[in-house]
Design an enzyme around this catalytic site. Structure first.
Site, PDB file in Angstrom:
ATOM      1  N   ASP A 139       0.763  -1.461  -0.110  1.00 53.55           N
ATOM      2  CA  ASP A 139       0.039  -0.046  -0.060  1.00 53.55           C
ATOM      3  C   ASP A 139       0.854   1.351  -0.117  1.00 53.55           C
ATOM      4  OD1 ASP A 139      -2.361   1.094  -0.247  1.00 53.55           O
ATOM      5  OD2 ASP A 139      -2.452   1.491   2.033  1.00 53.55           O
ATOM      6  N   CYS A 180     -20.377  -5.871 -11.177  1.00 54.01           N
ATOM      7  CA  CYS A 180     -21.131  -4.880 -10.455  1.00 54.01           C
ATOM      8  C   CYS A 180     -22.451  -4.798 -11.073  1.00 54.01           C
ATOM      9  CB  CYS A 180     -20.526  -3.405 -10.509  1.00 54.01           C
ATOM     10  SG  CYS A 180     -19.141  -3.441  -9.420  1.00 54.01           S
ATOM     11  N   CYS A 210     -26.125  -2.819  -9.893  1.00 56.02           N
ATOM     12  CA  CYS A 210     -25.957  -2.543  -8.374  1.00 56.02           C
ATOM     13  C   CYS A 210     -25.276  -1.023  -8.333  1.00 56.02           C
ATOM     14  CB  CYS A 210     -25.197  -3.437  -7.649  1.00 56.02           C
ATOM     15  SG  CYS A 210     -24.781  -2.818  -6.042  1.00 56.02           S
ATOM     16  N   CYS A 225     -23.017   1.121  -3.203  1.00 53.85           N
ATOM     17  CA  CYS A 225     -21.785   1.913  -2.772  1.00 53.85           C
ATOM     18  C   CYS A 225     -21.876   3.310  -3.102  1.00 53.85           C
ATOM     19  CB  CYS A 225     -20.428   1.500  -3.291  1.00 53.85           C
ATOM     20  SG  CYS A 225     -20.246   1.077  -5.117  1.00 53.85           S
ATOM     21  N   CYS A 255     -22.537   6.434   0.262  1.00 59.38           N
ATOM     22  CA  CYS A 255     -21.641   7.311   0.452  1.00 59.38           C
ATOM     23  C   CYS A 255     -22.130   8.585   1.114  1.00 59.38           C
ATOM     24  CB  CYS A 255     -20.641   7.872  -0.725  1.00 59.38           C
ATOM     25  SG  CYS A 255     -19.471   8.628  -0.305  1.00 59.38           S
ATOM     26  N   CYS A 275     -14.023  12.243   0.396  1.00 62.89           N
ATOM     27  CA  CYS A 275     -13.811  11.262   0.982  1.00 62.89           C
ATOM     28  C   CYS A 275     -13.742  11.200   2.255  1.00 62.89           C
ATOM     29  CB  CYS A 275     -12.986  10.150   0.379  1.00 62.89           C
ATOM     30  SG  CYS A 275     -12.974   8.403   0.931  1.00 62.89           S
ATOM     31  N   CYS A 285     -21.260  -3.713  -0.018  1.00 65.69           N
ATOM     32  CA  CYS A 285     -21.161  -4.402  -1.271  1.00 65.69           C
ATOM     33  C   CYS A 285     -21.739  -5.821  -1.040  1.00 65.69           C
ATOM     34  CB  CYS A 285     -19.672  -4.305  -1.404  1.00 65.69           C
ATOM     35  SG  CYS A 285     -19.464  -5.438  -3.126  1.00 65.69           S
TER      36      CYS A 285
HETATM   37  S1  SF4 Z   1     -21.509  -2.179  -4.124  1.00 62.75           S
HETATM   38 FE1  SF4 Z   1     -20.069  -3.728  -4.649  1.00 62.75          FE
HETATM   39  S2  SF4 Z   1     -21.109  -4.772  -6.491  1.00 62.75           S
HETATM   40 FE2  SF4 Z   1     -22.341  -2.971  -5.746  1.00 62.75          FE
HETATM   41  S3  SF4 Z   1     -21.770  -1.319  -7.482  1.00 62.75           S
HETATM   42 FE3  SF4 Z   1     -20.512  -1.164  -5.301  1.00 62.75          FE
HETATM   43  S4  SF4 Z   1     -18.769  -2.178  -5.935  1.00 62.75           S
HETATM   44 FE4  SF4 Z   1     -20.216  -2.966  -7.487  1.00 62.75          FE
HETATM   45  S1  SF4 Z   2     -16.769   8.580   2.301  1.00 56.98           S
HETATM   46 FE1  SF4 Z   2     -15.057   7.488   1.218  1.00 56.98          FE
HETATM   47  S2  SF4 Z   2     -14.844   5.640   2.198  1.00 56.98           S
HETATM   48 FE2  SF4 Z   2     -16.960   6.540   2.640  1.00 56.98          FE
HETATM   49  S3  SF4 Z   2     -18.537   5.578   1.340  1.00 56.98           S
HETATM   50 FE3  SF4 Z   2     -17.617   7.464   0.327  1.00 56.98          FE
HETATM   51  S4  SF4 Z   2     -15.955   7.052  -0.941  1.00 56.98           S
HETATM   52 FE4  SF4 Z   2     -16.638   5.095   0.461  1.00 56.98          FE
END
Ligand code: SF4
Ligand code: SF4
Length: 354
Positions: free
Chosen positions: A129, A183, A186, A189, A193, A209, A243
């Protein structure tokens, strides 16, 4: 040793070292190089200037290790055990920081894997990382998973909670096939956020973020972002947690990634009484130590500003008198926010006729 036999030997050793996946990518220019450079140019990396400094190396593995032929990508699952102690509901710490610092846990193991390659005449560079390598791109090339809409690598087997490591080697090892994007339709995510940081599928504005704001950003958190951070005091993993591919993931077997005791024993305001020595002791093995006391107490003040009550005011007043301006400024803000909320809650009642 034949390349296929070497590949088997490396995979076996990686498994013995505790990695959940070990796959192989060619040491080519990362597929997202242009998008990465564009992202930098648009300023979406915020204050992460080191990304700009070594952008040429990040987009050319030959500058990192001349003669590199293969990039070995390693994954280690950190999905918490079912029912394991989480943070109290008062605040949130991202799961990648519940246990010991993953850099310290995984780096010696990645280095250990180098030995088998060195014994076969290879030269290596390895990273967890922190190196000038777009690890996620190679994880996708090697088929560890696909680029999720969250910008994280998502694996069919491991879900979204795993750390990546990479070993560049001058040895030629047959590459694996990339993974298929699963994905589909979907958008969980993106929808979850809290700061709208995922501006489109696979597009992250890091400046929005919470992980950037609470970990990478060294100075004052922009006023307009503070309320959106809620009670998150170190990182965020909401986009990973929702996810649906996590349902196939097993809990991590790595005891060192299990949650630390402070997650259940300390209240938010208790953190404000930590001096430097107390902070270092509490977070001795934790990645949280990376943001130092000033960064951590800054985050705690923001969370208290968003969720605290009058009971938190004595601790906040003490923090507001701190010589460290970053802490005192955020403590003042938190006091004002609590006062504002209290007035909002009490105002109409207090002024209504008896
Ligand atoms: S939650 Fe997971 S499967 Fe759904 S769009 Fe985001 S990364 Fe893709
Ligand atoms: S703030 Fe950053 S880590 Fe939190 S859900 Fe949004 S993109 Fe993901």
């Amino acid at each position: 040793m034949e390349p296929d036999a070497l590949k088997n030997a490396v995979s076996t050793e990686a498994k013995r070292l505790g990695f959940d996946a070990c796959r192989f990518a060619p040491a080519v220019r990362p597929p997202h190089s242009d998008a990465f450079l564009q992202w930098l140019q648009e300023g979406k990396a915020g204050e992460m200037k080191w990304l700009e400094k070594n952008a040429d190396r990040r987009t050319d593995p030959q500058l990192v290790l001349p003669g590199a032929k293969t990039i070995i990508v390693l994954a280690r699952n950190y999905a918490p055990q079912e029912g394991s102690p989480a943070t109290p509901s008062e605040y949130q710490i991202a799961r990648y920081a519940w246990g010991e610092d993953y850099h310290e846990v995984l780096t010696p193991r990645v280095r250990a894997l180098e030995q088998i390659l060195a014994a076969h005449g290879g030269q290596q560079r390895s990273y967890v990382d922190t190196g000038p390598v777009l690890e996620r791109d190679y994880a996708v090339l090697a088929g560890i998973g696909w680029h999720g809409k969250s910008t994280m690598v998502i694996s069919r087997d491991l879900g979204a909670f795993f750390f990546l490591g990479a070993v560049l080697t001058t040895l030629e090892i047959p590459p694996d096939q990339p993974a298929v994007d699963r994905c589909g339709r979907c958008t969980r995510c993106i929808d979850v956020c809290p700061t709208a940081a995922i501006t489109a599928p696979q597009q992250l504005d890091a400046r929005r973020c919470v992980s950037y704001l609470t970990i990478e950003l060294k100075g004052s958190i922009p006023l307009e972002m503070r309320p959106l951070i809620g009670n998150r005091i170190y990182g965020c993993d909401d986009c990973a947690a929702v996810c649906p591919w996590n349902r196939f993931a097993k809990s991590s077997t790595e005891a060192r990634f299990a949650a630390k005791g402070f997650h259940t024993s300390m209240l938010l305001r208790d953190f404000l009484s930590l001096d430097d020595a107390g902070f270092r002791e509490l977070f001795r093995d934790s990645p949280i130590k990376r943001i130092k006391r000033r960064g951590f107490l800054r985050n705690v003040c923001v969370a208290l500003g968003n969720t605290g009550t009058h009971e938190d005011l004595p601790s906040l007043h003490k923090a507001a008198a701190e010589p460290e301006p970053l802490i005192s400024e955020h403590a003042f803000w938190a006091i004002q926010e609590i006062a504002r909320r209290t007035q909002l809650a009490e105002g109409p009642l207090a002024s209504s006729p008896a």
